[in-house]
Scaffold this active site. Structure first.
Site, PDB file in Angstrom:
ATOM      1  N   LEU A 107       0.821  -1.211   0.000  1.00  0.00           N
ATOM      2  CA  LEU A 107       0.000   0.000   0.000  1.00  0.00           C
ATOM      3  C   LEU A 107       0.857   1.263   0.000  1.00  0.00           C
ATOM      4  O   LEU A 107       0.525   2.258  -0.645  1.00  0.00           O
ATOM      5  CB  LEU A 107      -0.921  -0.035   1.223  1.00  0.00           C
ATOM      6  CG  LEU A 107      -1.809   1.145   1.597  1.00  0.00           C
ATOM      7  CD1 LEU A 107      -1.098   2.229   2.369  1.00  0.00           C
ATOM      8  CD2 LEU A 107      -2.527   1.726   0.398  1.00  0.00           C
ATOM      9  N   ARG A 131      -8.962   0.435  -3.825  1.00  0.00           N
ATOM     10  CA  ARG A 131      -8.074  -0.740  -3.702  1.00  0.00           C
ATOM     11  C   ARG A 131      -8.413  -1.501  -2.425  1.00  0.00           C
ATOM     12  O   ARG A 131      -8.552  -2.731  -2.422  1.00  0.00           O
ATOM     13  CB  ARG A 131      -6.618  -0.278  -3.687  1.00  0.00           C
ATOM     14  CG  ARG A 131      -5.563  -1.381  -3.584  1.00  0.00           C
ATOM     15  CD  ARG A 131      -4.189  -0.730  -3.531  1.00  0.00           C
ATOM     16  NE  ARG A 131      -3.086  -1.673  -3.543  1.00  0.00           N
ATOM     17  CZ  ARG A 131      -2.538  -2.220  -2.455  1.00  0.00           C
ATOM     18  NH1 ARG A 131      -3.043  -1.949  -1.252  1.00  0.00           N
ATOM     19  NH2 ARG A 131      -1.511  -3.038  -2.550  1.00  0.00           N
TER      20      ARG A 131
END
Length: 315
Positions: A107, A131
């Site tokens: 991330l 996401r």
């Protein structure tokens, strides 16, 4: 003197700085609160994030509960905003004049790309939120798990993965590789590792099988989501987890982010390649000090300072 002006040569070397951004798993209740309380620039980012996300983002970050903060759809925006806020405060304070390179763990790569100017903060937040939502969806639809294999090399872990039908998920540092897949197969992989005499193979407390084939539905939908979002050329040297190398072209960056959802995170290669640029000092921006720990095992000569709280910044 003949009227000419003589200058002494300036031998002062500008320090090259690299920023590293945390990935999922680093989140902890209270994250970002000291930034929000002490910095106007951080406060603006958190307020914007709450408005954009449409749920009690600040309350969950600052007060928990931990179970909610750990959810994929929640912790990804939480880590993104905290990492970006730390960068924004450092920049405002004039502490990033030598900023050269950016990288992140999973991330954290999206935070790094936002800092590099590939997209702005608000666009990055929308990307991260989607996401996280898609990966949560994939987690809920599968019985996935992950395990850390300690004390094995890449060839040994490849063998374990082949025999148990799971995937390599993270190559973090020498002696620590994470595997990912169906829960029952992860248990089998841990047994195989034990039989091979591997030091440790420990199942992780996670919501799903990140960076594995079980995330394929999330990859497909995330690629579609990114399709009409404009990406720009990075203004800093930026690295991708999928190859461990620099990325330059906007289309290449999109493809790397798509692949990253189902591909191994090559953080060790990221950091080695970034350090090879002659970075004098890395700053880890986010919760905990996981990346500094990895760096120490990758190369003890790599200098990493961790910034979590406002007090850490020395302002």
């Amino acid at each position: 003197m003949n009227g000419q002006v003589y200058f002494k040569p300036n031998n002062h070397k500008i320090m090259k700085i690299g920023l590293l951004f945390s990935g999922q798993g680093a989140q902890q209740v209270g994250m970002g609160k000291s930034l929000y309380d002490n910095s106007a620039v951080a406060r603006a980012l958190y307020d914007e994030a709450e408005k954009t996300l449409g749920w009690e983002f600040k309350k969950i970050c600052f007060e928990g509960p931990a179970e909610t903060l750990t959810e994929t759809r929640v912790c990804q925006p939480a880590l993104y905003v905290q990492g970006y806020a730390l960068y924004a405060i450092l920049k405002e304070a004039g502490k990033l004049s030598g900023l050269t390179a950016v990288a992140g763990l999973s991330l954290g790569e999206l935070t790094a790309l936002a800092v590099a100017g590939v997209f702005d903060f608000s666009t990055g937040l929308r990307l991260v939120a989607e996401r996280g939502r898609l990966m949560q969806e994939a987690c809920d639809a599968t019985a996935g798990g992950m395990a850390a294999v300690i004390g094995a090399d890449e060839a040994q872990v490849k063998k374990i993965c082949a025999e148990s039908d799971v995937d390599m998920a993270n190559l973090n540092c020498p002696g620590q590789i994470v595997i990912s897949g169906e829960k029952s197969k992860i248990e089998k992989a841990c047994e195989i590792a034990k039989a091979m005499g591997i030091k440790r193979a420990v199942p992780l407390v996670v919501a799903g099988a990140y960076h594995s084939r079980l995330m394929e539905p999330a990859r497909v939908k995330f690629a579609a989501f990114m399709k009409n979002i404009e990406f720009k050329k990075p203004q800093l040297l930026a690295f991708t987890n999928t190859t461990g190398k620099q990325v330059f072209d906007p289309a290449e960056i999109k493809l790397a982010l798509e692949k990253q959802v189902v591909s191994p995170v090559l953080f060790e290669q990221n950091l080695r390649n970034a350090a090879a640029l002659g970075i004098d000092q890395f700053y880890e921006c986010g919760s905990g000090n996981v990346l500094a720990g990895f760096a120490k095992r990758i190369d003890p000569n790599i200098k990493v300072i961790t910034y979590n709280e406002y007090a850490d910044l020395g302002l």
